[in-house]
Design an enzyme around this catalytic site. Sequence first.
Site, PDB file in Angstrom:
ATOM      1  N   GLU A 130       0.933  -1.161  -0.056  1.00  0.00           N
ATOM      2  CA  GLU A 130      -0.189  -0.107   0.079  1.00  0.00           C
ATOM      3  C   GLU A 130       0.918   1.339   0.361  1.00  0.00           C
ATOM      4  O   GLU A 130       0.586   2.296   0.689  1.00  0.00           O
ATOM      5  CB  GLU A 130      -0.960   0.051   1.165  1.00  0.00           C
ATOM      6  CG  GLU A 130      -1.789  -1.184   1.139  1.00  0.00           C
ATOM      7  CD  GLU A 130      -2.742  -1.314   2.389  1.00  0.00           C
ATOM      8  OE1 GLU A 130      -2.774  -0.419   3.292  1.00  0.00           O
ATOM      9  OE2 GLU A 130      -3.505  -2.344   2.680  1.00  0.00           O
TER      10      GLU A 130
ATOM     11  N   ASN B 169       2.071  -5.077  -3.041  1.00  0.00           N
ATOM     12  CA  ASN B 169       0.657  -5.610  -2.668  1.00  0.00           C
ATOM     13  C   ASN B 169      -0.118  -4.231  -2.472  1.00  0.00           C
ATOM     14  O   ASN B 169       0.168  -3.293  -1.732  1.00  0.00           O
ATOM     15  CB  ASN B 169       0.695  -6.530  -1.751  1.00  0.00           C
ATOM     16  CG  ASN B 169      -0.607  -7.121  -1.176  1.00  0.00           C
ATOM     17  OD1 ASN B 169      -1.186  -7.541  -2.169  1.00  0.00           O
ATOM     18  ND2 ASN B 169      -1.047  -6.978  -0.145  1.00  0.00           N
TER      19      ASN B 169
ATOM     20  N   HIS C 119     -10.437  -6.598  -1.873  1.00  0.00           N
ATOM     21  CA  HIS C 119     -11.407  -6.398  -0.739  1.00  0.00           C
ATOM     22  C   HIS C 119     -12.463  -5.574  -1.417  1.00  0.00           C
ATOM     23  O   HIS C 119     -12.555  -4.332  -1.483  1.00  0.00           O
ATOM     24  CB  HIS C 119     -10.858  -5.547   0.365  1.00  0.00           C
ATOM     25  CG  HIS C 119      -9.777  -6.099   1.053  1.00  0.00           C
ATOM     26  ND1 HIS C 119     -10.155  -7.236   1.984  1.00  0.00           N
ATOM     27  CD2 HIS C 119      -8.645  -5.810   1.265  1.00  0.00           C
ATOM     28  CE1 HIS C 119      -8.999  -7.622   2.522  1.00  0.00           C
ATOM     29  NE2 HIS C 119      -7.987  -6.785   2.169  1.00  0.00           N
TER      30      HIS C 119
ATOM     31  N   GLU D  47      -6.056 -10.863  -1.135  1.00  0.00           N
ATOM     32  CA  GLU D  47      -6.638 -10.765   0.059  1.00  0.00           C
ATOM     33  C   GLU D  47      -8.411 -10.674  -0.019  1.00  0.00           C
ATOM     34  O   GLU D  47      -9.007  -9.824   0.464  1.00  0.00           O
ATOM     35  CB  GLU D  47      -6.418  -9.280   0.779  1.00  0.00           C
ATOM     36  CG  GLU D  47      -5.035  -9.281   1.134  1.00  0.00           C
ATOM     37  CD  GLU D  47      -4.553  -8.199   2.053  1.00  0.00           C
ATOM     38  OE1 GLU D  47      -5.297  -7.454   2.423  1.00  0.00           O
ATOM     39  OE2 GLU D  47      -3.381  -7.821   2.075  1.00  0.00           O
TER      40      GLU D  47
ATOM     41  N   ASP E 265     -12.222 -10.499  -0.356  1.00  0.00           N
ATOM     42  CA  ASP E 265     -13.438 -10.973   0.523  1.00  0.00           C
ATOM     43  C   ASP E 265     -14.482 -10.060  -0.051  1.00  0.00           C
ATOM     44  O   ASP E 265     -14.199  -8.903  -0.840  1.00  0.00           O
ATOM     45  CB  ASP E 265     -13.404 -10.697   1.896  1.00  0.00           C
ATOM     46  CG  ASP E 265     -12.579  -9.382   2.387  1.00  0.00           C
ATOM     47  OD1 ASP E 265     -12.589  -8.495   1.780  1.00  0.00           O
ATOM     48  OD2 ASP E 265     -11.852  -9.296   3.527  1.00  0.00           O
TER      49      ASP E 265
HETATM   50  O1  G3I Z   1      -3.326  -7.923  19.251  1.00  0.00           O
HETATM   51  C1  G3I Z   1      -4.236  -6.931  19.790  1.00  0.00           C
HETATM   52  C2  G3I Z   1      -4.925  -7.231  21.310  1.00  0.00           C
HETATM   53  O2  G3I Z   1      -3.938  -7.559  22.065  1.00  0.00           O
HETATM   54  C3  G3I Z   1      -6.015  -6.176  21.473  1.00  0.00           C
HETATM   55  O3  G3I Z   1      -6.636  -6.807  22.783  1.00  0.00           O
HETATM   56  C4  G3I Z   1      -6.909  -5.992  20.615  1.00  0.00           C
HETATM   57  C5  G3I Z   1      -7.897  -4.865  20.985  1.00  0.00           C
HETATM   58  O4  G3I Z   1      -8.319  -4.053  19.697  1.00  0.00           O
HETATM   59  O5  G3I Z   1      -6.182  -5.561  19.419  1.00  0.00           O
HETATM   60  C6  G3I Z   1      -5.484  -6.489  18.895  1.00  0.00           C
HETATM   61  O6  G3I Z   1      -4.713  -6.115  17.540  1.00  0.00           O
HETATM   62  C7  G3I Z   1      -5.671  -5.998  16.436  1.00  0.00           C
HETATM   63  C8  G3I Z   1      -4.977  -6.748  15.367  1.00  0.00           C
HETATM   64  O7  G3I Z   1      -5.756  -6.721  14.257  1.00  0.00           O
HETATM   65  C9  G3I Z   1      -4.996  -8.432  15.880  1.00  0.00           C
HETATM   66  O8  G3I Z   1      -6.216  -8.726  15.817  1.00  0.00           O
HETATM   67  C10 G3I Z   1      -5.780  -4.589  16.109  1.00  0.00           C
HETATM   68  O9  G3I Z   1      -6.351  -3.792  17.076  1.00  0.00           O
HETATM   69  C11 G3I Z   1      -6.374  -4.767  14.637  1.00  0.00           C
HETATM   70  O10 G3I Z   1      -6.213  -3.271  14.363  1.00  0.00           O
HETATM   71  C12 G3I Z   1      -5.819  -5.390  13.806  1.00  0.00           C
HETATM   72  O11 G3I Z   1      -6.481  -5.367  12.483  1.00  0.00           O
HETATM   73  C13 G3I Z   1      -5.719  -5.712  11.222  1.00  0.00           C
HETATM   74  C14 G3I Z   1      -5.582  -4.719  10.399  1.00  0.00           C
HETATM   75  O12 G3I Z   1      -4.904  -5.387   9.308  1.00  0.00           O
HETATM   76  C15 G3I Z   1      -4.898  -3.708  10.813  1.00  0.00           C
HETATM   77  O13 G3I Z   1      -4.719  -2.753   9.958  1.00  0.00           O
HETATM   78  C16 G3I Z   1      -6.499  -7.085  11.011  1.00  0.00           C
HETATM   79  O14 G3I Z   1      -6.825  -8.238  12.012  1.00  0.00           O
HETATM   80  C17 G3I Z   1      -6.077  -7.579   9.574  1.00  0.00           C
HETATM   81  O15 G3I Z   1      -6.628  -8.586   9.034  1.00  0.00           O
HETATM   82  C18 G3I Z   1      -5.955  -6.227   8.599  1.00  0.00           C
HETATM   83  O16 G3I Z   1      -5.068  -6.894   7.312  1.00  0.00           O
HETATM   84  C19 G3I Z   1      -4.923  -5.926   6.420  1.00  0.00           C
HETATM   85  C20 G3I Z   1      -3.810  -6.115   5.641  1.00  0.00           C
HETATM   86  O17 G3I Z   1      -2.709  -6.460   6.328  1.00  0.00           O
HETATM   87  C21 G3I Z   1      -3.579  -5.440   4.554  1.00  0.00           C
HETATM   88  N1  G3I Z   1      -4.511  -5.167   3.745  1.00  0.00           N
HETATM   89  C22 G3I Z   1      -5.723  -4.648   4.345  1.00  0.00           C
HETATM   90  C23 G3I Z   1      -6.052  -5.749   5.348  1.00  0.00           C
HETATM   91  C24 G3I Z   1      -7.212  -5.573   5.998  1.00  0.00           C
HETATM   92  O18 G3I Z   1      -7.320  -4.174   6.785  1.00  0.00           O
END
Ligand code: G3I
Length: 377
Positions: free
Chosen positions: A179, A220, A256, A286, A288
């Site tokens: 990105e 990507n 997405h 990715e 969905d």
């Molecule tokens: O691990 C912490 C946990 O300790 C805490 O309690 C909780 C509270 O909110 O947060 C947890 O972290 C989260 C993490 O995912 C793991 O689950 C973050 O808040 C959350 O922001 C994070 O989101 C991820 C997101 O990227 C961040 O931008 C998503 O899981 C993940 O699927 C998503 O993936 C991205 C790709 O990397 C790039 N392309 C877009 C895609 C979707 O956004």
Amino acid sequence: MNLGFIYGLVSGFIIMAIVSAITVKNLGDEKEFLRKEVDFLKNTLNRITRVAPLRYLADKNGILIGTCVSSSHLTDRDYVETLIREFSVVTTENELKFEIVHPSPNTYVFEPADRIISLAEANGMRVRGHTLVWHAQLPPWIVNGNFTKEEWKKVLREHILTVVGRYRGRIWAWDVVNEAVDDTGSLRDTVWLKNIGPEYIELAFRWAHEADPGALLFYNDYGIEEVNAKSDAVYRLIKELLKRNVPIHGVGFQMHVSLDNPPNPQKVAENIKRFTDLGLQVHITEMDVRIKLPATEDELIRQAQVYKEILEVCLNSKNCTAFVMWGFTDKYSWIPYAFPGYGAALIFDENYLPKPAYYALWETLFSKAIWTPTSSD
Ligand code: G3I
């Protein structure tokens, strides 16, 4: 097990369905007839897909089919069972992002990524590493970092050499830069651009290649699936990198998408073609398809059509070598958090039951594997 056997199985079930249809119809009860037929067909399909899951059929078509995986779900037995049955490639969802793998200057945390990679290896799946250079999910020591340009370069180089080097020979493809282009087509204003300058992109690819010369290296992004201003900018960027002999092997289309505004398959095909013509591989990385909740049956069927169209485009493009979704069960998906009111975006429901989208992918892979002539035909 070969395709002929599965073909025989499918034909056998169809004959049984017809025979049972005639028998039940003779009973004269139309409604009961329909109910029994639907149950019979669902049961039949489930049995066939167990014999020939998606990964088996994808392999017959010469592509990999995959999903992102989160280490936190690996204690869910149904999750793991479905994952290893259906998919041939996995992407680490968060475990190799800077914030998690390198939370402070002298600390690397590899255990969560190791668990995913070991599971993949034990089950004959390839791994896509995600992601080395991104503007999001950065630890505070990077977000608030106060270094000279040379020090920033040293930090990024050391990060890439350590992470890629650790998995040398084990990670099939890396999303090296994620990105880096914004929606207007300019380079995104990130910590890396600000502190290193635009050459951070080229350097990241060169360092990743140095650490693992055998890994495929990808750029990507989202919103670059069709020909548009953003994909034009990414195209120009990659063309320039290639001109300078930067080791870049592919482009990832995140995909997405929303059922409100699905992608146009012809435009996606046209876009894949121009990247293929540069000699690059293309991965759907990715995918969905989010739906406004609650999803109706009609919407689930339209969603299946969107998945099918994109898989068909990939199968018909010679350099599209992987079709990866951002998860597989609606039990775990980033969509409801990021798009409140939306969900149901994946191919299995919360109880790991296949949705119409699953069957659409299955049928697409099956028909193509059966009807495409092999070199000996
Ligand atoms: O691990 C912490 C946990 O300790 C805490 O309690 C909780 C509270 O909110 O947060 C947890 O972290 C989260 C993490 O995912 C793991 O689950 C973050 O808040 C959350 O922001 C994070 O989101 C991820 C997101 O990227 C961040 O931008 C998503 O899981 C993940 O699927 C998503 O993936 C991205 C790709 O990397 C790039 N392309 C877009 C895609 C979707 O956004």
